[in-house]
Write a protein that holds these residues in place. Structure first.
Motif, short mmCIF file in Angstrom:
data_model
loop_
_atom_site.label_atom_id
_atom_site.label_comp_id
_atom_site.label_asym_id
_atom_site.label_seq_id
_atom_site.Cartn_x
_atom_site.Cartn_y
_atom_site.Cartn_z
N ALA A 186 0.83 -1.20 0.00
CA ALA A 186 0.00 0.00 0.00
C ALA A 186 0.86 1.25 0.00
CB ALA A 186 -0.92 0.01 1.22
N THR A 187 0.25 2.35 -0.39
CA THR A 187 0.88 3.66 -0.29
C THR A 187 0.61 4.24 1.09
OG1 THR A 187 0.63 4.07 -2.66
CG2 THR A 187 0.96 5.99 -1.26
N VAL A 188 1.68 4.71 1.74
CA VAL A 188 1.56 5.29 3.08
C VAL A 188 2.32 6.61 3.11
CG1 VAL A 188 2.08 4.99 5.53
CG2 VAL A 188 1.42 3.02 4.16
N ASN A 189 1.63 7.70 3.37
CA ASN A 189 2.28 9.02 3.46
C ASN A 189 3.21 9.27 2.28
OD1 ASN A 189 0.94 9.11 5.87
ND2 ASN A 189 2.77 9.15 7.16
N LYS A 190 2.69 9.02 1.08
CA LYS A 190 3.42 9.25 -0.18
C LYS A 190 4.62 8.33 -0.35
CE LYS A 190 2.00 14.11 -0.44
NZ LYS A 190 2.45 15.51 -0.56
N GLY A 191 4.74 7.34 0.50
CA GLY A 191 5.79 6.34 0.37
C GLY A 191 5.17 4.97 0.18
N ARG A 192 5.96 3.92 0.39
CA ARG A 192 5.50 2.56 0.12
C ARG A 192 5.59 1.70 1.38
NH1 ARG A 192 1.83 0.80 -3.22
NH2 ARG A 192 2.13 -1.36 -3.86
N PHE A 193 4.53 0.94 1.61
CA PHE A 193 4.45 0.00 2.73
C PHE A 193 4.27 -1.40 2.16
CE2 PHE A 193 1.36 -2.07 5.82
CZ PHE A 193 2.34 -2.47 6.72
N THR A 194 5.21 -2.30 2.49
CA THR A 194 5.13 -3.69 2.04
C THR A 194 5.26 -4.59 3.25
OG1 THR A 194 6.20 -3.07 -0.05
CG2 THR A 194 6.10 -5.42 0.47
N PHE A 195 4.26 -5.42 3.46
CA PHE A 195 4.19 -6.24 4.67
C PHE A 195 3.86 -7.67 4.25
CE2 PHE A 195 1.95 -7.57 8.66
CZ PHE A 195 2.98 -7.30 9.56
N GLU A 196 4.86 -8.57 4.35
CA GLU A 196 4.68 -9.93 3.86
C GLU A 196 5.18 -10.97 4.88
OE1 GLU A 196 6.56 -10.14 0.06
OE2 GLU A 196 5.04 -8.90 -0.93
N PRO A 197 4.61 -11.00 6.07
CA PRO A 197 5.04 -12.01 7.05
C PRO A 197 4.61 -13.40 6.61
CG PRO A 197 3.08 -10.87 7.83
CD PRO A 197 3.50 -10.17 6.57
N PHE A 198 5.35 -14.40 7.04
CA PHE A 198 4.96 -15.77 6.75
C PHE A 198 5.21 -16.66 7.96
CE2 PHE A 198 9.40 -15.51 5.34
CZ PHE A 198 9.97 -16.65 5.90
N LEU A 199 4.42 -17.73 8.04
CA LEU A 199 4.54 -18.72 9.09
C LEU A 199 5.07 -19.99 8.43
CD1 LEU A 199 1.81 -19.50 11.76
CD2 LEU A 199 3.24 -21.27 10.75
N ASP A 200 6.23 -20.43 8.88
CA ASP A 200 6.90 -21.58 8.28
C ASP A 200 6.77 -22.80 9.19
OD1 ASP A 200 8.61 -23.42 7.09
OD2 ASP A 200 10.03 -21.89 6.45
N ALA A 201 5.96 -23.77 8.74
CA ALA A 201 5.75 -24.98 9.52
C ALA A 201 6.63 -26.13 9.06
CB ALA A 201 4.28 -25.40 9.44
N ARG A 202 7.56 -25.86 8.14
CA ARG A 202 8.48 -26.91 7.70
C ARG A 202 9.50 -27.22 8.80
NH1 ARG A 202 10.20 -23.98 2.21
NH2 ARG A 202 10.36 -22.33 3.79
N ALA A 203 9.79 -26.20 9.60
CA ALA A 203 10.77 -26.37 10.68
C ALA A 203 10.07 -26.84 11.96
CB ALA A 203 11.49 -25.05 10.92
#
Length: 314
Positions: A186-203
Protein backbone atom coordinates in the motif's frame (compact mmCIF):
# COMPACT_ATOMS: atom_id res chain seq x y z
CA UNK A 1 -2.87 -11.23 40.76
CA UNK A 2 -4.92 -10.54 37.63
CA UNK A 3 -7.81 -12.88 36.88
CA UNK A 4 -7.24 -15.23 33.91
CA UNK A 5 -8.98 -14.72 30.58
CA UNK A 6 -12.49 -16.19 30.47
CA UNK A 7 -15.16 -17.22 27.95
CA UNK A 8 -18.90 -17.11 28.59
CA UNK A 9 -22.08 -17.71 26.61
CA UNK A 10 -25.20 -19.85 26.22
CA UNK A 11 -24.93 -22.83 23.87
CA UNK A 12 -27.84 -24.44 22.02
CA UNK A 13 -27.62 -27.16 19.37
CA UNK A 14 -29.93 -29.34 17.29
CA UNK A 15 -29.20 -32.48 15.28
CA UNK A 16 -31.56 -34.12 12.77
CA UNK A 17 -30.66 -37.35 10.94
CA UNK A 18 -32.53 -39.44 8.37
CA UNK A 19 -31.78 -42.10 5.73
CA UNK A 20 -30.65 -40.74 2.38
CA UNK A 21 -32.14 -41.97 -0.90
CA UNK A 22 -28.67 -43.09 -2.08
CA UNK A 23 -28.16 -45.28 0.96
CA UNK A 24 -26.34 -42.79 3.14
CA UNK A 25 -27.45 -40.72 6.10
CA UNK A 26 -28.56 -37.12 5.81
CA UNK A 27 -27.59 -34.90 8.72
CA UNK A 28 -28.53 -31.34 9.59
CA UNK A 29 -26.81 -29.59 12.46
CA UNK A 30 -27.57 -26.15 13.82
CA UNK A 31 -25.78 -24.66 16.77
CA UNK A 32 -25.34 -21.27 18.32
CA UNK A 33 -23.82 -19.43 21.21
CA UNK A 34 -25.74 -16.38 22.42
CA UNK A 35 -24.40 -13.65 24.65
CA UNK A 36 -20.83 -14.69 23.88
CA UNK A 37 -18.24 -12.76 25.92
CA UNK A 38 -14.48 -13.05 25.89
CA UNK A 39 -13.00 -11.31 28.94
CA UNK A 40 -9.21 -10.87 28.78
CA UNK A 41 -7.00 -10.83 31.83
CA UNK A 42 -6.64 -7.08 31.24
CA UNK A 43 -8.58 -4.70 29.03
CA UNK A 44 -12.11 -4.43 27.68
CA UNK A 45 -14.18 -7.58 27.01
CA UNK A 46 -15.19 -8.63 23.49
CA UNK A 47 -18.87 -9.42 23.00
CA UNK A 48 -20.74 -11.11 20.15
CA UNK A 49 -24.52 -11.37 20.39
CA UNK A 50 -24.69 -14.65 18.46
CA UNK A 51 -22.25 -17.21 17.06
CA UNK A 52 -23.99 -19.49 14.56
CA UNK A 53 -23.26 -22.77 12.78
CA UNK A 54 -25.44 -24.53 10.22
CA UNK A 55 -24.40 -27.72 8.42
CA UNK A 56 -26.31 -29.74 5.83
CA UNK A 57 -24.39 -32.90 4.96
CA UNK A 58 -24.67 -36.51 3.87
CA UNK A 59 -22.68 -39.39 5.33
CA UNK A 60 -22.12 -41.51 2.24
CA UNK A 61 -22.66 -45.31 2.20
CA UNK A 62 -19.90 -47.05 4.16
CA UNK A 63 -19.59 -44.14 6.59
CA UNK A 64 -16.09 -43.12 5.48
CA UNK A 65 -16.93 -39.97 3.52
CA UNK A 66 -18.99 -36.85 4.24
CA UNK A 67 -20.45 -34.66 1.50
CA UNK A 68 -21.08 -31.14 2.80
CA UNK A 69 -23.94 -29.66 0.82
CA UNK A 70 -23.78 -26.37 2.68
CA UNK A 71 -21.92 -24.92 5.62
CA UNK A 72 -22.55 -21.59 7.24
CA UNK A 73 -20.58 -20.09 10.12
CA UNK A 74 -21.68 -16.72 11.36
CA UNK A 75 -20.32 -14.17 13.81
CA UNK A 76 -19.89 -10.43 13.76
CA UNK A 77 -16.13 -10.62 12.94
CA UNK A 78 -16.26 -13.45 10.39
CA UNK A 79 -18.96 -15.04 8.23
CA UNK A 80 -18.33 -18.06 6.04
CA UNK A 81 -20.45 -20.03 3.60
CA UNK A 82 -19.24 -22.99 1.59
CA UNK A 83 -19.53 -26.59 0.47
CA UNK A 84 -17.17 -29.50 -0.04
CA UNK A 85 -16.17 -33.02 0.95
CA UNK A 86 -14.52 -34.67 3.93
CA UNK A 87 -13.15 -38.13 3.11
CA UNK A 88 -11.46 -40.89 5.11
CA UNK A 89 -13.27 -39.87 8.29
CA UNK A 90 -11.60 -42.56 10.35
CA UNK A 91 -8.10 -41.66 9.19
CA UNK A 92 -6.53 -38.64 7.52
CA UNK A 93 -9.83 -36.69 7.24
CA UNK A 94 -9.10 -35.12 3.85
CA UNK A 95 -10.94 -31.82 3.43
CA UNK A 96 -11.68 -30.16 0.08
CA UNK A 97 -13.90 -27.09 0.32
CA UNK A 98 -14.52 -23.70 -1.22
CA UNK A 99 -16.88 -20.84 -0.61
CA UNK A 100 -17.15 -17.23 0.42
CA UNK A 101 -15.50 -15.52 3.39
CA UNK A 102 -16.64 -12.15 4.74
CA UNK A 103 -14.49 -10.45 7.38
CA UNK A 104 -15.55 -7.37 9.33
CA UNK A 105 -12.12 -6.01 10.20
CA UNK A 106 -13.42 -3.43 12.66
CA UNK A 107 -14.66 -6.32 14.81
CA UNK A 108 -11.47 -8.31 14.19
CA UNK A 109 -9.46 -5.35 15.46
CA UNK A 110 -11.69 -5.13 18.53
CA UNK A 111 -11.02 -8.81 19.26
CA UNK A 112 -7.28 -8.38 18.62
CA UNK A 113 -7.14 -5.45 21.04
CA UNK A 114 -8.95 -7.51 23.69
CA UNK A 115 -6.64 -10.50 23.24
CA UNK A 116 -3.29 -8.73 22.84
CA UNK A 117 -3.68 -5.23 24.24
CA UNK A 118 -2.42 -3.74 20.95
CA UNK A 119 -3.70 -0.46 19.53
CA UNK A 120 -4.42 -1.87 16.08
CA UNK A 121 -7.25 -0.20 14.13
CA UNK A 122 -8.87 -1.85 11.13
CA UNK A 123 -11.88 -1.07 8.95
CA UNK A 124 -13.46 -2.78 5.98
CA UNK A 125 -16.00 -5.46 5.24
CA UNK A 126 -16.44 -7.39 1.99
CA UNK A 127 -17.00 -10.95 0.79
CA UNK A 128 -14.18 -12.78 -1.01
CA UNK A 129 -13.85 -16.33 -2.33
CA UNK A 130 -11.65 -18.97 -0.67
CA UNK A 131 -10.63 -22.57 -1.14
CA UNK A 132 -9.00 -25.06 1.24
CA UNK A 133 -7.54 -28.53 0.77
CA UNK A 134 -6.19 -30.15 3.92
CA UNK A 135 -5.96 -33.23 6.11
CA UNK A 136 -7.49 -32.69 9.53
CA UNK A 137 -6.20 -35.89 11.09
CA UNK A 138 -3.01 -34.31 12.37
CA UNK A 139 -2.15 -34.25 16.05
CA UNK A 140 -1.80 -30.45 16.22
CA UNK A 141 -2.17 -27.31 14.13
CA UNK A 142 1.39 -27.53 12.81
CA UNK A 143 0.90 -31.02 11.38
CA UNK A 144 -2.40 -29.90 9.81
CA UNK A 145 -0.80 -26.81 8.28
CA UNK A 146 1.90 -28.98 6.72
CA UNK A 147 -0.83 -30.74 4.73
CA UNK A 148 -2.83 -27.68 3.75
CA UNK A 149 -3.20 -25.79 0.48
CA UNK A 150 -5.38 -22.71 0.70
CA UNK A 151 -5.97 -19.25 -0.74
CA UNK A 152 -8.25 -16.39 0.20
CA UNK A 153 -8.64 -12.73 -0.63
CA UNK A 154 -9.42 -10.07 1.94
CA UNK A 155 -10.45 -6.42 1.87
CA UNK A 156 -9.37 -3.62 4.18
CA UNK A 157 -10.63 -0.07 3.94
CA UNK A 158 -8.16 1.14 6.56
CA UNK A 159 -5.21 -0.28 8.48
CA UNK A 160 -3.43 1.55 11.31
CA UNK A 161 -0.80 0.16 13.63
CA UNK A 162 2.26 1.76 15.24
CA UNK A 163 1.79 4.98 13.28
CA UNK A 164 1.47 3.23 9.90
CA UNK A 165 -1.87 4.04 8.27
CA UNK A 166 -3.09 2.94 4.86
CA UNK A 167 -6.16 3.42 2.71
CA UNK A 168 -7.89 0.63 0.83
CA UNK A 169 -5.88 -2.57 0.41
CA UNK A 170 -6.66 -6.13 -0.70
CA UNK A 171 -4.36 -8.54 1.18
CA UNK A 172 -3.81 -12.01 -0.24
CA UNK A 173 -3.60 -14.98 2.11
CA UNK A 174 -2.08 -18.26 0.93
CA UNK A 175 -0.99 -21.58 2.41
CA UNK A 176 1.26 -23.85 0.35
CA UNK A 177 4.09 -26.30 1.04
CA UNK A 178 3.72 -25.82 4.82
CA UNK A 179 4.11 -22.04 4.58
CA UNK A 180 1.28 -19.59 5.31
CA UNK A 181 1.77 -16.03 4.12
CA UNK A 182 -0.16 -12.80 3.89
CA UNK A 183 0.88 -10.07 1.45
CA UNK A 184 -0.01 -6.41 1.90
CA UNK A 185 1.23 -3.58 -0.31
CA UNK A 186 0.00 0.00 0.00
CA UNK A 187 0.88 3.66 -0.29
CA UNK A 188 1.56 5.29 3.08
CA UNK A 189 2.28 9.02 3.46
CA UNK A 190 3.42 9.25 -0.18
CA UNK A 191 5.79 6.34 0.37
CA UNK A 192 5.50 2.56 0.12
CA UNK A 193 4.45 0.00 2.73
CA UNK A 194 5.13 -3.69 2.04
CA UNK A 195 4.19 -6.24 4.67
CA UNK A 196 4.68 -9.93 3.86
CA UNK A 197 5.04 -12.01 7.05
CA UNK A 198 4.96 -15.77 6.75
CA UNK A 199 4.54 -18.72 9.09
CA UNK A 200 6.90 -21.58 8.28
CA UNK A 201 5.75 -24.98 9.52
CA UNK A 202 8.48 -26.91 7.70
CA UNK A 203 10.77 -26.37 10.68
CA UNK A 204 10.35 -27.68 14.20
CA UNK A 205 9.28 -25.58 15.95
CA UNK A 206 7.33 -23.57 13.40
CA UNK A 207 8.34 -19.91 13.26
CA UNK A 208 7.15 -16.50 12.09
CA UNK A 209 9.41 -14.52 9.79
CA UNK A 210 9.70 -12.13 6.84
CA UNK A 211 11.49 -12.49 3.52
CA UNK A 212 15.22 -11.69 3.94
CA UNK A 213 16.14 -8.02 3.51
CA UNK A 214 12.48 -7.01 3.50
CA UNK A 215 11.79 -3.33 2.76
CA UNK A 216 8.84 -2.60 5.06
CA UNK A 217 8.73 1.19 4.58
CA UNK A 218 10.30 3.17 1.76
CA UNK A 219 10.41 7.00 1.51
CA UNK A 220 7.46 7.46 3.86
CA UNK A 221 6.84 11.03 4.99
CA UNK A 222 7.38 11.17 8.72
CA UNK A 223 4.33 11.76 10.92
CA UNK A 224 4.06 12.37 14.65
CA UNK A 225 2.31 9.03 15.19
CA UNK A 226 5.08 7.21 13.32
CA UNK A 227 7.67 8.72 15.66
CA UNK A 228 5.61 8.21 18.81
CA UNK A 229 4.46 4.65 18.11
CA UNK A 230 7.27 3.12 16.03
CA UNK A 231 10.56 4.95 16.28
CA UNK A 232 10.41 5.21 20.06
CA UNK A 233 10.02 1.42 20.23
CA UNK A 234 13.24 1.03 18.23
CA UNK A 235 15.16 3.76 20.07
CA UNK A 236 13.69 5.54 23.13
CA UNK A 237 15.83 8.59 22.44
CA UNK A 238 13.07 9.76 20.05
CA UNK A 239 10.51 9.82 22.86
CA UNK A 240 8.91 13.24 23.30
CA UNK A 241 10.26 14.68 20.03
CA UNK A 242 7.97 16.51 17.61
CA UNK A 243 8.19 16.04 13.84
CA UNK A 244 9.17 19.03 11.71
CA UNK A 245 9.83 17.20 8.44
CA UNK A 246 11.58 14.37 6.64
CA UNK A 247 11.12 10.87 5.32
CA UNK A 248 12.07 7.45 6.58
CA UNK A 249 12.48 3.87 5.52
CA UNK A 250 12.43 0.66 7.50
CA UNK A 251 14.32 -2.46 6.41
CA UNK A 252 14.17 -5.83 8.12
CA UNK A 253 17.30 -7.80 7.30
CA UNK A 254 16.23 -10.90 9.22
CA UNK A 255 13.53 -12.06 11.60
CA UNK A 256 12.96 -15.35 13.43
CA UNK A 257 10.17 -15.76 15.99
CA UNK A 258 9.72 -19.40 17.17
CA UNK A 259 6.05 -20.26 17.77
CA UNK A 260 6.84 -22.32 20.83
CA UNK A 261 6.48 -20.66 24.22
CA UNK A 262 9.39 -22.75 25.50
CA UNK A 263 11.65 -20.95 22.99
CA UNK A 264 10.43 -17.39 23.50
CA UNK A 265 13.97 -16.41 24.50
CA UNK A 266 15.16 -17.41 21.02
CA UNK A 267 13.43 -14.53 19.21
CA UNK A 268 15.90 -12.75 16.93
CA UNK A 269 15.63 -9.93 14.41
CA UNK A 270 17.80 -7.24 12.85
CA UNK A 271 16.95 -4.21 10.76
CA UNK A 272 17.62 -0.58 9.93
CA UNK A 273 15.78 2.72 10.11
CA UNK A 274 16.73 4.86 7.12
CA UNK A 275 16.06 8.59 7.83
CA UNK A 276 16.19 11.19 5.06
CA UNK A 277 16.11 14.89 5.89
CA UNK A 278 14.52 14.27 9.28
CA UNK A 279 14.08 17.34 11.47
CA UNK A 280 12.70 17.11 15.00
CA UNK A 281 11.83 19.54 17.76
CA UNK A 282 13.69 18.39 20.84
CA UNK A 283 11.81 16.75 23.65
CA UNK A 284 12.05 14.02 26.25
CA UNK A 285 15.43 12.30 26.66
CA UNK A 286 17.16 14.24 23.88
CA UNK A 287 16.20 17.57 25.41
CA UNK A 288 17.47 16.46 28.83
CA UNK A 289 20.82 15.36 27.37
CA UNK A 290 21.20 18.63 25.45
CA UNK A 291 20.39 20.63 28.58
CA UNK A 292 22.94 18.68 30.62
CA UNK A 293 25.52 19.50 27.95
CA UNK A 294 24.51 23.19 28.27
CA UNK A 295 23.57 23.37 24.59
CA UNK A 296 20.60 25.12 22.99
CA UNK A 297 17.64 22.87 23.75
CA UNK A 298 15.33 24.97 21.57
CA UNK A 299 17.26 24.30 18.36
CA UNK A 300 16.03 21.83 15.75
CA UNK A 301 17.43 18.34 15.93
CA UNK A 302 18.65 17.24 12.50
CA UNK A 303 18.98 13.47 12.23
CA UNK A 304 21.91 12.48 9.98
CA UNK A 305 21.01 10.67 6.75
CA UNK A 306 22.54 7.41 7.88
CA UNK A 307 20.94 4.12 8.83
CA UNK A 308 20.14 3.34 12.45
CA UNK A 309 20.49 -0.36 13.14
CA UNK A 310 18.35 -2.22 15.68
CA UNK A 311 18.79 -5.82 16.79
CA UNK A 312 17.37 -8.45 19.10
CA UNK A 313 19.27 -11.66 19.65
CA UNK A 314 17.75 -14.33 21.83
Amino acid sequence: VAAPAALAGQLAADLAMAPDTAGGISARITAGVTKFVYTPAQGAPFEDPALRLALDAVVEPGGTNLAVKSLSIGSTPVALTGAGRLTDLAGAKHLDTKGTLEVDFARVAELARAMTGSKIQLEGKAAREFHVKSSLGGTNWVSILRQTEAAAGLYLKRFMLMGIETGEISPALSVSNAVAQVKIAATVNKGRFTFEPFLDARADPAFLSFPPNAVILKDVELSQSLVSELLTKVNPIFSGCSVLGGKMGLDLASCHVPLDSAQSNSIAFRGDIDPKGVRLAQGGLIKEVVSLCKLDSSAELIVPDQKITFTCAG
